[in-house]
Design a protein around this motif. Structure first.
Motif, short mmCIF file in Angstrom:
data_model
loop_
_atom_site.label_atom_id
_atom_site.label_comp_id
_atom_site.label_asym_id
_atom_site.label_seq_id
_atom_site.Cartn_x
_atom_site.Cartn_y
_atom_site.Cartn_z
N GLU A 112 -3.10 -26.52 -11.92
CA GLU A 112 -4.02 -27.64 -11.65
C GLU A 112 -5.44 -27.25 -12.06
N GLU A 113 -5.82 -26.02 -11.79
CA GLU A 113 -7.13 -25.52 -12.20
C GLU A 113 -7.28 -25.58 -13.71
N LYS A 164 -5.68 -27.60 -15.75
CA LYS A 164 -5.75 -29.00 -16.19
C LYS A 164 -7.17 -29.54 -16.07
N GLN A 165 -7.88 -29.19 -15.00
CA GLN A 165 -9.27 -29.62 -14.85
C GLN A 165 -10.15 -28.99 -15.93
N TYR A 166 -9.90 -27.72 -16.21
CA TYR A 166 -10.63 -27.01 -17.27
C TYR A 166 -10.38 -27.68 -18.62
N LYS A 170 -9.44 -30.71 -19.24
CA LYS A 170 -10.05 -32.04 -19.26
C LYS A 170 -11.51 -31.93 -19.71
#
Length: 94
Positions: free
Chosen positions: A42-43, A45-47, A49
């Motif tokens: 999840e970390e 995926k934010q990066y 994005k």
């Protein structure tokens, strides 16, 4: 009741719940499935994005798929987070 699959997370260096399936096909996807926690992914995926927005990547392009894999590999098994040269972090709003 679903049993939680635990992995020894390479990012956080502790045992955490893992992904339910490999995030991408192939060897890299399997390696991530075996050694990256759900939280760490999840970390990432934010990066990614942020990378997509900074470089204005076209998510329908096969070139972006390659970029995604390269960033995945570096994030978990390479040098870690690399911010774009022109990146300016947003100001913290209090």
């Amino acid at each position: 009741m679903t049993e939680v699959r635990l992995v020894n997370c390479i990012r956080f260096n502790k045992e955490l719940p893992g992904l339910r399936k490999p995030p991408i096909p192939g060897e890299l996807g399997e390696k991530i499935y075996q050694s990256v926690s759900k939280q760490a992914f999840e970390e990432f995926k934010q990066y990614f994005k942020m990378i997509v927005n900074e470089y204005r990547l076209d998510l329908t392009s096969p070139d972006t798929d390659k970029i995604f894999e390269d960033y995945l590999r570096d994030f978990f098994f390479g040098d870690g987070i690399k911010l774009p040269d022109q990146y300016i972090p947003p100001e913290n709003k209090l």
